[in-house]
Design a protein around this motif. Structure first.
Motif, PDB file in Angstrom:
ATOM      1  N   UNK A 140       0.756  -1.284  -0.574  1.00  0.00           N
ATOM      2  CA  UNK A 140      -0.307  -0.227   0.057  1.00  0.00           C
ATOM      3  C   UNK A 140       1.232   1.249   0.060  1.00  0.00           C
ATOM      4  N   UNK A 141       2.023   1.287   1.492  1.00  0.00           N
ATOM      5  CA  UNK A 141       3.041   2.717   1.074  1.00  0.00           C
ATOM      6  C   UNK A 141       3.734   2.443  -0.434  1.00  0.00           C
ATOM      7  N   UNK A 142       4.068   0.999  -0.859  1.00  0.00           N
ATOM      8  CA  UNK A 142       4.452   0.706  -1.714  1.00  0.00           C
ATOM      9  C   UNK A 142       6.398   1.343  -1.590  1.00  0.00           C
ATOM     10  N   UNK A 153       3.691  -8.193  -5.165  1.00  0.00           N
ATOM     11  CA  UNK A 153       2.713  -7.251  -5.514  1.00  0.00           C
ATOM     12  C   UNK A 153       3.229  -6.942  -7.171  1.00  0.00           C
ATOM     13  N   UNK A 154       4.407  -7.051  -8.442  1.00  0.00           N
ATOM     14  CA  UNK A 154       4.366  -6.467  -9.030  1.00  0.00           C
ATOM     15  C   UNK A 154       5.610  -4.939  -9.221  1.00  0.00           C
ATOM     16  N   UNK A 155       6.214  -4.860  -7.536  1.00  0.00           N
ATOM     17  CA  UNK A 155       6.855  -4.226  -7.741  1.00  0.00           C
ATOM     18  C   UNK A 155       8.035  -4.130  -7.173  1.00  0.00           C
ATOM     19  N   UNK A 174      12.078   2.406  -1.194  1.00  0.00           N
ATOM     20  CA  UNK A 174      10.771   3.161  -1.900  1.00  0.00           C
ATOM     21  C   UNK A 174      10.489   1.787  -2.960  1.00  0.00           C
ATOM     22  N   UNK A 175       9.254   1.430  -3.319  1.00  0.00           N
ATOM     23  CA  UNK A 175       9.223   0.851  -4.453  1.00  0.00           C
ATOM     24  C   UNK A 175       8.897   0.875  -5.722  1.00  0.00           C
ATOM     25  N   UNK A 176       8.713   0.267  -6.443  1.00  0.00           N
ATOM     26  CA  UNK A 176       8.549   1.202  -7.939  1.00  0.00           C
ATOM     27  C   UNK A 176       7.436  -0.132  -9.109  1.00  0.00           C
TER      28      UNK A 176
END
Ligand SMILES: Cc1cc2nc3c(=O)[nH]c(=O)nc-3n(C[C@H](O)[C@H](O)[C@H](O)COP(=O)(O)OP(=O)(O)OC[C@H]3O[C@@H](n4cnc5c(N)ncnc54)[C@H](O)[C@@H]3O)c2cc1C
Length: 468
Positions: free
Chosen positions: A109-111, A131-133, A211-213
């Motif tokens: 949610x917060x990536x 999660x595709x991140x 941080x996730x992308x």
């Protein structure tokens, strides 16, 4: 201070008390597991620490630092054990082995993701890709996240999202005094600047927050190979083709002898080849469109660039860098692939002898170069390309020749060297570490080292000596 070089009853008591404190294991020569734990990825490194503390958590790390302070034992810190020169193991000292610390927590949610210091790149991808991140990191899944991040972190996603350190939000760190501190943009910002590139000089990071992308999970990726004799034309075409390519695309030129892998036709195995390995981390259709001219150039002998899960692409190079082989690397950045650089690449590519010797020539730029040079300790954001010249052999046999080839290749490029990536250095001395950071940043790092580690307690690394 107790001298563990000459063990005494008091030493035994100290060692015993230290071991009893740990949630993880304390290994000494002769203990089961010691042999495995002292070996690092590079088989040419063969060191015998007095003790290996296999830390289960932060409390073990604090205990290890305090024990080393008390006893005067030199300390090496181990994340994934993939330092090219084997800086995570020392003779006669204490290895603070973080490899059991495998905790990962992804918040889709917060990536953001939190990862402990023993996590390997493939392990983090396994959790984030659910999660595709992703955290942009390196190109071999068994590399340690910790050492890679602390030096900067270059890889398939960097042109789109930046270096690994550009995703870093905070770290938990144990100082040379054994204190727990946090560093982020708002807390200890000077330390946060230094850990983003300063290569483990300021303390032991126990946990990273990233941080996730969004990435994939499907990407258009893989290598396209030509026979080495086509390399002058392919390299000149490649130079023009990448000149205005989108940030989604990241490429690495490789030179090697075609490996005996299932995907490689029998008659190609062992031949000298030049490859362009691609990863298009965007729309697959747009990627196909952009890649078409490359795929159609000259006479490719093997094209494995196709849609695939990002994690499959990430694991592709794993067999090329098996743990335990003997590895030697020389590295430099160059501003551009001018004709003279291409001539050197062509000349040395033809000379490759060992089946596991190779070069990787990284395309830099994109998001990496859009972040200010002084925002982190990492240097080389404006580099055009990074050379990673690997002279490798299965064992000691033939290693000297491979090393010599790597050195000569690197020397032939010397008129075009700009900076060098700290994580691709061997033990090359203080001047090379200074070159990795540039004089101005190096002096700032030395001042920071004086503040956080004035005794140079953490010195088994690409060492930055404290300013006087
Ligand atoms: C097969 C292979 C592939 C690679 N691919 C890439 C790539 O794609 N991109 C890239 O950027 N680099 C790459 N590298 C280089 C890599 O980033 C460095 O070798 C890095 O140091 C490896 O980290 P590690 O944790 O595995 O190493 P280690 O040997 O465990 O540690 C390396 C250094 O960092 C210090 N250190 C480790 N953990 C900590 C910690 N938690 N706190 C403080 N200091 C610590 C160690 O003391 C040592 O000095 C690759 C290396 C190899 C061998």
């Amino acid at each position: 201070m107790t001298d563990l070089q000459e063990p005494t009853v008091r030493d035994e008591r100290l060692v015993g008390a230290f071991g009893a404190q740990l949630r993880g294991e304390l290994l000494r020569p002769g203990d089961g597991g010691y042999e495995e734990a002292r070996h690092v990825w590079n088989g040419s490194v063969n060191r015998f620490p007095a003790l290996i503390a296999r830390c289960a958590g932060v409390a073990d790390v604090i205990a290890a630092v305090k024990f080393a302070r008390e006893t005067g034992l030199p300390v090496a810190v181990r994340g994934g054990g993939h330092s090219f020169p084997g800086l995570s193991v020392c003779d006669g000292g204490l290895v603070v082995d973080l490899s059991p610390m495998k905790g990962i927590r992804v918040d889709p949610v917060s990536r953001t993701a939190r990862a402990q210091a023993g996590v390997l790149l493939g392990e983090l991808d396994r959790e984030t890709q659910e999660f595709g991140l992703a955290v942009p990191a390196g190109i071999v899944t068994h590399t340690g996240l910790a050492g890679l991040t602390l030096g900067g972190g270059i890889g398939w996603l960097m042109r789109k999202y930046g270096l690994t350190i550009d995703q870093l939000l905070s770290v938990d760190l144990i100082t040379a005094e054994g204190d727990f501190v946090k560093a982020s943009a708002s807390e200890n910002p000077d330390l946060f600047w230094g850990v983003r590139g300063g290569s483990g000089n300021f303390g032991i990071v126990t946990e990273f927050e990233f941080r996730l992308n969004p990435v994939g999970p499907m990407v258009l990726a893989g290598p396209i190979f030509w026979l080495m004799e086509e390399s002058p034309e392919v390299l000149r075409f490649y130079r023009e083709w990448i000149a205005d390519c989108p940030d989604e695309l990241m490429t690495i030129v490789v030179q090697r002898r075609a490996p005996a892998l299932p995907a490689v036709p029998r008659d190609l195995v062992g031949k000298h080849v030049l490859g362009v390995v691609c990863c298009y981390a965007g729309s697959i259709d747009e990627g196909k469109e952009f890649l078409r001219p490359l795929k159609e150039f000259g006479s490719p002998v093997l094209d494995l660039c196709m849609p695939k899960p990002f994690v499959v692409h990430q694991a592709m190079l794993d067999p090329a860098f098996r743990p335990g082989c003997w590895y030697y690397v020389r590295s430099c950045d160059v501003a551009e692939l001018n004709d003279e650089v291409i001539d050197v690449v062509v000349e040395y590519g033809d000379q490759i002898s060992s089946p596991i010797t190779s070069i990787a020539l990284w395309q830099m730029g994109g998001a990496v170069a859009r972040i200010g040079d002084n925002e982190t300790a990492f240097n080389g954001r404006t580099a055009g390309h990074t050379f990673n010249i690997n002279g490798n052999s299965e064992s000691a046999a033939g290693f000297d020749e491979e090393r010599e080839w790597a050195r000569s290749y690197w020397s032939a490029l010397s008129p075009y060297h700009t900076s060098v990536y700290v994580n691709f250095l061997m033990e090359e001395g203080e001047e090379r570490v200074r070159q990795a950071y540039g004089t101005e940043k190096y002096e700032r790092l030395r001042t920071l080292k004086r503040r956080w580690d004035p005794d140079n307690f953490f010195r088994f690394n690409q060492n930055i000596k404290p300013a006087r």
